[in-house]
Design a protein around this motif. Structure first.
Motif, PDB file in Angstrom:
ATOM      1  N   VAL A 189       2.509  27.172 -44.062  1.00 33.02           N
ATOM      2  CA  VAL A 189       3.613  26.639 -43.769  1.00 33.02           C
ATOM      3  C   VAL A 189       3.769  25.525 -44.690  1.00 33.02           C
ATOM      4  N   PRO A 190       5.109  25.650 -45.513  1.00 33.57           N
ATOM      5  CA  PRO A 190       5.413  24.408 -46.372  1.00 33.57           C
ATOM      6  C   PRO A 190       5.643  23.073 -45.552  1.00 33.57           C
ATOM      7  N   PRO A 191       5.665  22.063 -46.545  1.00 29.97           N
ATOM      8  CA  PRO A 191       6.056  20.706 -45.880  1.00 29.97           C
ATOM      9  C   PRO A 191       7.485  20.779 -45.415  1.00 29.97           C
ATOM     10  N   GLU A 192       7.776  19.884 -44.497  1.00 27.14           N
ATOM     11  CA  GLU A 192       9.084  19.619 -43.730  1.00 27.14           C
ATOM     12  C   GLU A 192       9.735  20.737 -43.568  1.00 27.14           C
ATOM     13  N   VAL A 193       9.292  21.753 -42.493  1.00 26.78           N
ATOM     14  CA  VAL A 193       9.945  22.780 -42.042  1.00 26.78           C
ATOM     15  C   VAL A 193       9.357  22.805 -40.319  1.00 26.78           C
ATOM     16  N   VAL A 194      10.275  23.438 -39.505  1.00 31.87           N
ATOM     17  CA  VAL A 194       9.897  23.844 -38.390  1.00 31.87           C
ATOM     18  C   VAL A 194       9.538  24.999 -38.185  1.00 31.87           C
ATOM     19  N   ALA A 195       8.317  25.269 -37.813  1.00 31.00           N
ATOM     20  CA  ALA A 195       7.615  26.817 -37.439  1.00 31.00           C
ATOM     21  C   ALA A 195       7.741  27.123 -36.238  1.00 31.00           C
ATOM     22  N   MET A 196       8.270  28.170 -35.724  1.00 35.64           N
ATOM     23  CA  MET A 196       8.151  28.802 -34.197  1.00 35.64           C
ATOM     24  C   MET A 196       8.053  30.195 -34.120  1.00 35.64           C
ATOM     25  N   GLY A 197       7.565  30.470 -33.011  1.00 38.88           N
ATOM     26  CA  GLY A 197       7.419  32.097 -32.588  1.00 38.88           C
ATOM     27  C   GLY A 197       6.087  32.493 -32.882  1.00 38.88           C
ATOM     28  N   VAL A 198       5.984  33.772 -32.364  1.00 41.06           N
ATOM     29  CA  VAL A 198       4.603  34.637 -32.301  1.00 41.06           C
ATOM     30  C   VAL A 198       4.842  35.687 -32.958  1.00 41.06           C
ATOM     31  N   PRO A 199       4.380  35.779 -34.198  1.00 44.00           N
ATOM     32  CA  PRO A 199       3.772  35.045 -34.991  1.00 44.00           C
ATOM     33  C   PRO A 199       4.953  34.121 -35.533  1.00 44.00           C
ATOM     34  N   ALA A 200       4.582  32.709 -36.065  1.00 43.05           N
ATOM     35  CA  ALA A 200       5.326  31.688 -36.634  1.00 43.05           C
ATOM     36  C   ALA A 200       5.945  32.182 -37.918  1.00 43.05           C
ATOM     37  N   LYS A 201       6.908  33.082 -37.917  1.00 39.82           N
ATOM     38  CA  LYS A 201       7.497  33.607 -39.147  1.00 39.82           C
ATOM     39  C   LYS A 201       8.585  32.881 -39.649  1.00 39.82           C
ATOM     40  N   ARG A 202       9.632  32.451 -38.547  1.00 44.69           N
ATOM     41  CA  ARG A 202      10.819  31.726 -38.554  1.00 44.69           C
ATOM     42  C   ARG A 202      10.398  30.338 -39.242  1.00 44.69           C
ATOM     43  N   GLN A 203      10.887  29.792 -40.193  1.00 46.20           N
ATOM     44  CA  GLN A 203      10.792  28.415 -40.553  1.00 46.20           C
ATOM     45  C   GLN A 203      12.129  27.868 -40.914  1.00 46.20           C
ATOM     46  N   VAL A 204      12.473  26.884 -40.144  1.00 41.28           N
ATOM     47  CA  VAL A 204      13.747  26.059 -40.560  1.00 41.28           C
ATOM     48  C   VAL A 204      13.627  25.130 -41.544  1.00 41.28           C
ATOM     49  N   PRO A 205      14.091  25.026 -42.642  1.00 47.19           N
ATOM     50  CA  PRO A 205      13.978  24.343 -43.823  1.00 47.19           C
ATOM     51  C   PRO A 205      14.507  22.980 -43.427  1.00 47.19           C
ATOM     52  N   LEU A 206      14.036  21.744 -43.657  1.00 53.34           N
ATOM     53  CA  LEU A 206      14.601  20.487 -43.538  1.00 53.34           C
ATOM     54  C   LEU A 206      15.491  20.052 -44.667  1.00 53.34           C
ATOM     55  N   ALA A 207      16.796  20.678 -44.941  1.00 53.22           N
ATOM     56  CA  ALA A 207      17.639  20.581 -45.855  1.00 53.22           C
ATOM     57  C   ALA A 207      19.015  20.228 -45.508  1.00 53.22           C
ATOM     58  N   GLY A 208      19.967  19.692 -46.393  1.00 48.42           N
ATOM     59  CA  GLY A 208      21.258  19.613 -45.880  1.00 48.42           C
ATOM     60  C   GLY A 208      21.393  18.560 -44.717  1.00 48.42           C
TER      61      GLY A 208
END
Length: 132
Positions: free
Chosen positions: A80-99
């Motif tokens: 899971v890369p830095p500065e993201v929000v990971a959620m779900g089962v499995p945690a596939k959706r990652q919301v990047p912290l950009a903009g």
């Protein structure tokens, strides 16, 4: 894995399991909820938070300032890369912290860090006294 300043209940309750001789490890600035489960060769980066009911499996790497949402399941070997929000089962959706989201998180990051500190210091098991 556990900060020296953590409350005793936090230090003793978070389920950590070794797997094939490897144990979870992480930065002392990370916060891990007492009901999160870490199994095997797991790495949790600086400033990351792993919330209630999350499961992090063997070989997973959680980046710096990453939030693993409550109830999420990070599968074996997942990075899971830095500065993201990971959620779900499995945690596939990652919301990047950009903009716009990055600006929001940058301004609210201290609120979440303080919330994590409050939970680390203020959460404790409820003992069943047998009284209703």
């Amino acid at each position: 894995m556990r900060p020296a300043s953590c409350a005793p209940h936090y230090c003793g309750v978070t389920p950590l399991y070794s797997f094939e001789g490897k144990s979870p490890r992480g930065d002392p600035t990370a916060w891990i909820a007492p009901t999160a489960t870490l199994i095997g060769d797991v790495t949790v980066g600086p400033g990351a938070s792993v919330w209630y009911g999350a499961t992090i499996q063997d070989g997973a790497v959680i980046g710096a300032r990453t939030l693993i949402a409550a109830g999420a399941m990070v599968g074996p070997g997942t990075e899971v890369p830095p500065e993201v929000v990971a959620m779900g089962v499995p945690a596939k959706r990652q919301v990047p912290l950009a903009g716009g989201p990055k600006v929001w998180v940058d301004h609210n990051a201290e609120i979440y860090r303080e919330l994590a500190r409050r939970h680390a210091a203020g959460t404790s098991p409820v003992e069943d006294s047998g009284k209703q």
